[in-house]
Enzyme design. Structure first.
Site, mmCIF file in Angstrom:
data_model
loop_
_atom_site.group_PDB
_atom_site.id
_atom_site.type_symbol
_atom_site.label_atom_id
_atom_site.label_comp_id
_atom_site.label_asym_id
_atom_site.label_seq_id
_atom_site.Cartn_x
_atom_site.Cartn_y
_atom_site.Cartn_z
ATOM 1 N N CYS A 70 -3.205 -2.448 0.784
ATOM 2 C CA CYS A 70 -4.467 -2.786 1.620
ATOM 3 C C CYS A 70 -4.141 -3.288 3.017
ATOM 4 O O CYS A 70 -4.809 -2.711 3.923
ATOM 5 C CB CYS A 70 -5.374 -3.689 0.777
ATOM 6 N N CYS A 93 -3.705 -7.564 -2.096
ATOM 7 C CA CYS A 93 -3.271 -6.000 -2.296
ATOM 8 C C CYS A 93 -2.303 -5.477 -1.163
ATOM 9 O O CYS A 93 -2.822 -5.412 -0.006
ATOM 10 C CB CYS A 93 -4.241 -5.294 -2.275
#
Length: 109
Positions: A37, A34
Site C-alpha cells: 500500500c 501494508c
C-alpha cells in the site's frame, strides 16, 4: 502523506462521496501496516493530480472502516476499485505500475 487531491473516504461518507459522484472515482483500499500500500501511495497521489477534475481519487483505510471493504469483497490490500455512476467498473488487487493504474482510469473516461 496523501496529496491534497486525494480524498479520504469512510464508511460514513462513501455513498455520498463515491457512489453519488458525478465523475468516476478511483478508490484505494489500504492500511498503515501494508507495505505494498505504501509502495503505490505515490502513484495514487500522482494520478490524483494528473486526473484532477476528471476523476475523483481517494483512499479507504480498511482498519478504520471495515464495512465498505466488506461490501465490495476486498480480501487483500491494496485493492483499487474504479466506480462510475455508482457501479464498479473494474478492480485490481496488489501494487500495480502507473501504466496499469492509468489504463484502469481510462476505462471510465
Amino acid at each position: 502523506m496523501a496529496s491534497e487531491n486525494v480524498h479520504t473516504f469512510t464508511d460514513d461518507n462513501f455513498d455520498k462521496e463515491v457512489l453519488q459522484s458525478d465523475i468516476p472515482v478511483l478508490v484505494d483500499f489500504w492500511a498503515t501496516w501494508c507495505a505494498p500500500c505504501k509502495a503505490i501511495a505515490p502513484l495514487i497521489d500522482t494520478v490524483a493530480s494528473e486526473y484532477e477534475g476528471r476523476v475523483k481519487v481517494g483512499k479507504v483505510n480498511v482498519d478504520d472502516n471495515p464495512a465498505t471493504p466488506g461490501k465490495y469483497g476486498v480480501r487483500g490490500i491494496p485493492t483499487v476499485i474504479l466506480i462510475k455512476d455508482g457501479k464498479v467498473l473494474d478492480q485490481v488487487v496488489g501494487a500495480i505500475p502507473k501504466a496499469q493504474l492509468e489504463a484502469l482510469i481510462n476505462k471510465a473516461l
